[in-house]
Design a protein around this motif. Sequence first.
Motif, mmCIF file in Angstrom:
data_model
loop_
_atom_site.group_PDB
_atom_site.id
_atom_site.type_symbol
_atom_site.label_atom_id
_atom_site.label_comp_id
_atom_site.label_asym_id
_atom_site.label_seq_id
_atom_site.Cartn_x
_atom_site.Cartn_y
_atom_site.Cartn_z
ATOM 1 N N LEU A 211 0.835 -1.198 0.000
ATOM 2 C CA LEU A 211 0.000 0.000 0.000
ATOM 3 C C LEU A 211 0.872 1.251 0.000
ATOM 4 C CD1 LEU A 211 -2.857 1.292 0.374
ATOM 5 C CD2 LEU A 211 -2.421 1.177 2.830
ATOM 6 N N GLU A 212 0.526 2.199 -0.844
ATOM 7 C CA GLU A 212 1.238 3.476 -0.881
ATOM 8 C C GLU A 212 0.506 4.485 -0.006
ATOM 9 O OE1 GLU A 212 2.945 4.517 -5.003
ATOM 10 O OE2 GLU A 212 1.135 3.378 -5.443
ATOM 11 N N SER A 213 1.228 5.087 0.930
ATOM 12 C CA SER A 213 0.619 6.098 1.786
ATOM 13 C C SER A 213 0.640 7.441 1.075
ATOM 14 C CB SER A 213 1.375 6.196 3.110
ATOM 15 O OG SER A 213 2.729 6.561 2.872
ATOM 16 N N GLY A 214 -0.252 8.311 1.476
ATOM 17 C CA GLY A 214 -0.300 9.636 0.870
ATOM 18 C C GLY A 214 -1.471 10.420 1.402
ATOM 19 N N ALA A 215 -1.451 11.726 1.170
ATOM 20 C CA ALA A 215 -2.516 12.614 1.621
ATOM 21 C C ALA A 215 -3.517 12.827 0.495
ATOM 22 C CB ALA A 215 -1.936 13.951 2.073
ATOM 23 N N CYS A 216 -4.743 13.164 0.883
ATOM 24 C CA CYS A 216 -5.806 13.407 -0.087
ATOM 25 C C CYS A 216 -6.399 14.780 0.181
ATOM 26 C CB CYS A 216 -6.882 12.328 0.030
ATOM 27 S SG CYS A 216 -8.292 12.558 -1.067
ATOM 28 N N SER A 217 -6.497 15.603 -0.846
ATOM 29 C CA SER A 217 -7.068 16.931 -0.705
ATOM 30 C C SER A 217 -8.576 16.882 -0.896
ATOM 31 C CB SER A 217 -6.447 17.886 -1.727
ATOM 32 O OG SER A 217 -7.149 19.113 -1.760
ATOM 33 N N LYS A 218 -9.292 17.757 -0.190
ATOM 34 C CA LYS A 218 -10.747 17.799 -0.335
ATOM 35 C C LYS A 218 -11.174 18.249 -1.722
ATOM 36 C CE LYS A 218 -12.367 18.339 4.434
ATOM 37 N NZ LYS A 218 -13.092 17.063 4.400
ATOM 38 N N THR A 219 -10.260 18.880 -2.450
ATOM 39 C CA THR A 219 -10.582 19.345 -3.800
ATOM 40 C C THR A 219 -10.299 18.284 -4.855
ATOM 41 O OG1 THR A 219 -8.362 20.297 -4.043
ATOM 42 C CG2 THR A 219 -10.090 21.723 -3.146
ATOM 43 N N GLU A 220 -9.719 17.176 -4.445
ATOM 44 C CA GLU A 220 -9.363 16.122 -5.399
ATOM 45 C C GLU A 220 -10.612 15.367 -5.844
ATOM 46 O OE1 GLU A 220 -6.767 11.959 -5.394
ATOM 47 O OE2 GLU A 220 -6.336 13.540 -3.936
ATOM 48 N N PRO A 221 -10.822 15.185 -7.153
ATOM 49 C CA PRO A 221 -11.999 14.425 -7.601
ATOM 50 C C PRO A 221 -11.831 12.940 -7.309
ATOM 51 C CG PRO A 221 -10.610 15.011 -9.475
ATOM 52 C CD PRO A 221 -10.017 15.696 -8.273
ATOM 53 N N VAL A 222 -12.865 12.328 -6.727
ATOM 54 C CA VAL A 222 -12.836 10.901 -6.412
ATOM 55 C C VAL A 222 -14.044 10.240 -7.071
ATOM 56 C CG1 VAL A 222 -12.910 9.167 -4.587
ATOM 57 C CG2 VAL A 222 -11.622 11.275 -4.228
ATOM 58 N N ASP A 223 -13.786 9.299 -7.943
ATOM 59 C CA ASP A 223 -14.850 8.589 -8.655
ATOM 60 C C ASP A 223 -15.593 7.674 -7.680
ATOM 61 O OD1 ASP A 223 -16.500 7.245 -10.371
ATOM 62 O OD2 ASP A 223 -14.909 6.408 -11.630
ATOM 63 N N SER A 224 -16.900 7.832 -7.583
ATOM 64 C CA SER A 224 -17.698 7.009 -6.675
ATOM 65 C C SER A 224 -17.686 5.540 -7.058
ATOM 66 C CB SER A 224 -19.143 7.519 -6.630
ATOM 67 O OG SER A 224 -19.201 8.789 -6.000
ATOM 68 N N GLU A 225 -17.348 5.244 -8.313
ATOM 69 C CA GLU A 225 -17.317 3.845 -8.752
ATOM 70 C C GLU A 225 -16.032 3.146 -8.347
ATOM 71 O OE1 GLU A 225 -19.930 2.355 -10.082
ATOM 72 O OE2 GLU A 225 -20.959 4.262 -9.806
ATOM 73 N N THR A 226 -15.209 3.802 -7.538
ATOM 74 C CA THR A 226 -13.950 3.182 -7.102
ATOM 75 C C THR A 226 -13.879 3.013 -5.587
ATOM 76 O OG1 THR A 226 -12.787 5.310 -6.901
ATOM 77 C CG2 THR A 226 -12.742 4.223 -9.054
ATOM 78 N N VAL A 227 -14.963 3.331 -4.869
ATOM 79 C CA VAL A 227 -14.914 3.375 -3.404
ATOM 80 C C VAL A 227 -15.831 2.335 -2.791
ATOM 81 C CG1 VAL A 227 -15.191 4.856 -1.365
ATOM 82 C CG2 VAL A 227 -14.434 5.844 -3.534
ATOM 83 N N ILE A 228 -15.351 1.687 -1.725
ATOM 84 C CA ILE A 228 -16.175 0.739 -0.957
ATOM 85 C C ILE A 228 -16.106 1.104 0.520
ATOM 86 C CG2 ILE A 228 -15.891 -1.152 -2.600
ATOM 87 C CD1 ILE A 228 -14.152 -1.445 0.731
ATOM 88 N N ARG A 229 -17.073 0.615 1.269
ATOM 89 C CA ARG A 229 -17.066 0.731 2.723
ATOM 90 C C ARG A 229 -16.939 -0.666 3.320
ATOM 91 N NH1 ARG A 229 -18.825 4.338 6.642
ATOM 92 N NH2 ARG A 229 -19.607 5.735 5.025
ATOM 93 N N ALA A 230 -15.930 -0.865 4.159
ATOM 94 C CA ALA A 230 -15.723 -2.139 4.852
ATOM 95 C C ALA A 230 -16.176 -1.980 6.291
ATOM 96 C CB ALA A 230 -14.250 -2.544 4.797
#
Length: 728
Positions: A211-230
């Motif tokens: 896993l690569e660590s890194g920060a995420c900005s609130k302005t960064e676009p995130v595709d909803s088709e790539t996210v899951i909830r565990a």
Amino acid sequence: MASHSDTLVVFFGATAGANGGKLGSDEREIILLVWQIVDLHEKKVGKLQRRLVKPDSLELTDQSKEETGLSVEELYKAEPLDKVLQQFQQSVSAELKALGRSSYTLCVDGPLIIRQALHPEASKKNLVLPECFYSFVDVRKEFHKCCPNAGQVQDLTLHSMLEYVCIPELPLSEQVMGLKEVRCMVQLSLHILAEPYNHKFSCFEAVKYKLESGACSKTEPVDSETVIRARGLPWQSSDQDISRFFKGLNIAKGGVALCLNAQGRRNGEALVRFINQEHRDLALERHKHHMGSRYIEVYKATGEEFLKIAGGTSNEVAQFLSKENQVIIRMRGLPFTASPQDVLTFLGADSPVTDASDGLLFVKYPDGRPTGDAFVLFSCEEYALNALKKHKQILGKRYIELFRSTAAEVQQVLNRYMSTPLISTLPSSSMVPMPVLATPPYLATGSTRDCVRLRGLPYTAAIEDILEFMGEHTIDIKPHGVHMVLNQQGRPSGDAFIQMRAADRAFMVAQKCHKKMMKDRYVEVFQCSTEEMSFVLMGGTLNRSGLSPPPCKLPCLAPPAYAAFPSPAMLSEAALYQPPLLATPRTPQPPHSPHPTPTLAYYPHSTTLPPVSPSTMSYFASPPGSVALAAQQPHAQGHIASPMMPQHGALVRMQGLPYNAGVKDILSFFQGYQLQPDAVLLLYNFSGQRSGEALVTFPSEESARRAVAERANHPLSGLPVRLLVCCD
């Protein structure tokens, strides 16, 4: 390696459970591996190799027995997976040497055998896979490049691809599972390598090593088709544990966000962002797979949810997380006076912090006060493990908790504390009206049994836990109808009251949820009335002996009042109090007028979460974002209850108080000013703990200004106290 390989190794596997399009979805172990070499230059093939694999659990589903033709007796005599993989490497290396070739790439029919079967099983068994299993080509995607009109990649099968290029099916005598699939893939590969296609294998897929660590900005676009909830994660799970659970699938950089509850502790959920929809869809197939002894639920989530948890805007956090490949440890429970050097000394020489004090990030409230949390960067796993060995060791007079953490958790914790509005500094331009906190609407008495009482809650339970406990009945809860009962110390007592929309809904909840488990405790659920709930919230008791009223005959105990409110329109912005304000009990003053006037009650500004509720010690809380409005509260007998009349005077705000300072300490601090105990109002934070601030009412503006001039910055228990006059 893959892009320069001159040999393909066509590879196939089967499990003891589901195969084909559902391969790996049921966590069953691999029981069969088949492979064959294809020389890309000479267009020749090697020997067809078939190996049985002995699983740890010698059980086969009926479907697997029928499809593979294997029996438990045959598998019992086979070698385990690690031995078969060694045989695979030795066999392929020997053939490559005989052919004079130096490198090879795996070729599979779809990614499932690599991503959903081999990598997850190797991860669970702590096997180190050869490097060749981190890169492969998919014969379907390669075929689609040659024959785009054959159909969508996900719809292609070996049968349809052979049929499209007019390659006859194998005779029935050769249609043994594994052998058949490998032979078909070899035929297809040779066919597209030849005229007229002259294809070159180029769609190399990779499996991330870590896993690569890194920060995420609130302005960064995130595709909803790539996210899951565990959901259902062990509380001590780290981002590496979650990455290991999804081994074989590629998680985006900084793509694991552990969720925290209202107390800032992990709640067993995480949001995970993958590199594309294909990997997200494969992750959904791991619904109810196991992490240790616990099964994990996997659901779709949205990009907005991920950004809410993982996104950040703080430059300080971005700079802290800008260092690559760092292991993050969270420290909790630090003394408020702890300095960077104290923390470095505590961690010791065997766990050096990256860049010394620059590798420390202290979490603070917006006014700069420490929260007792900090994040630490370590350059390698060894240093982090040495630090974790100091879990619950003493620093000063407090034991310190240490946990593995993530970049998303850093963002989330900082966002939580830095975005929690404190009670704003009251302006000195005019006398500030403060709302009188009288009987709130939800404490109106009534005999209708439309409430339920929860008894025996875990002391760590938050409102989110109660809503999850209620399940489908949550939709029947009145807005802001969840009330936690606090004890004398302002801590959860294990009781809560829920207001339902109707009595039959309350009855249904009591029937369905009684003695249902919450965490490791069963919770008792009883139906009760609004009147019974109100009595308990005001300090009374409700037990098997019946209802004991609170030590007050009036409907409520109100905190000190500071000014009259002629109308809601006269409210200034300073009258909007964001965090809950818990007031010390005081004896109500008699009204100065025989005509009842409207009392002021807090009405929620937002419906996202129920407010913090009054405790059994007559503490009252104003919900976040609340606004004071005029409201008449009917008495139990139908009369208008007498309101709390305001107490006139001048207001002084105290800041920097010791957290254990009480009303007596403040009265002693202002000795000689003739103050009464009810003139002191201690302020509490969102967690129900003292905030280090208080409001004091003086008889006149002159006495208030004299007190500020004479007592400002004088010490109280060794700490200098700041004073602010809130009047002209």
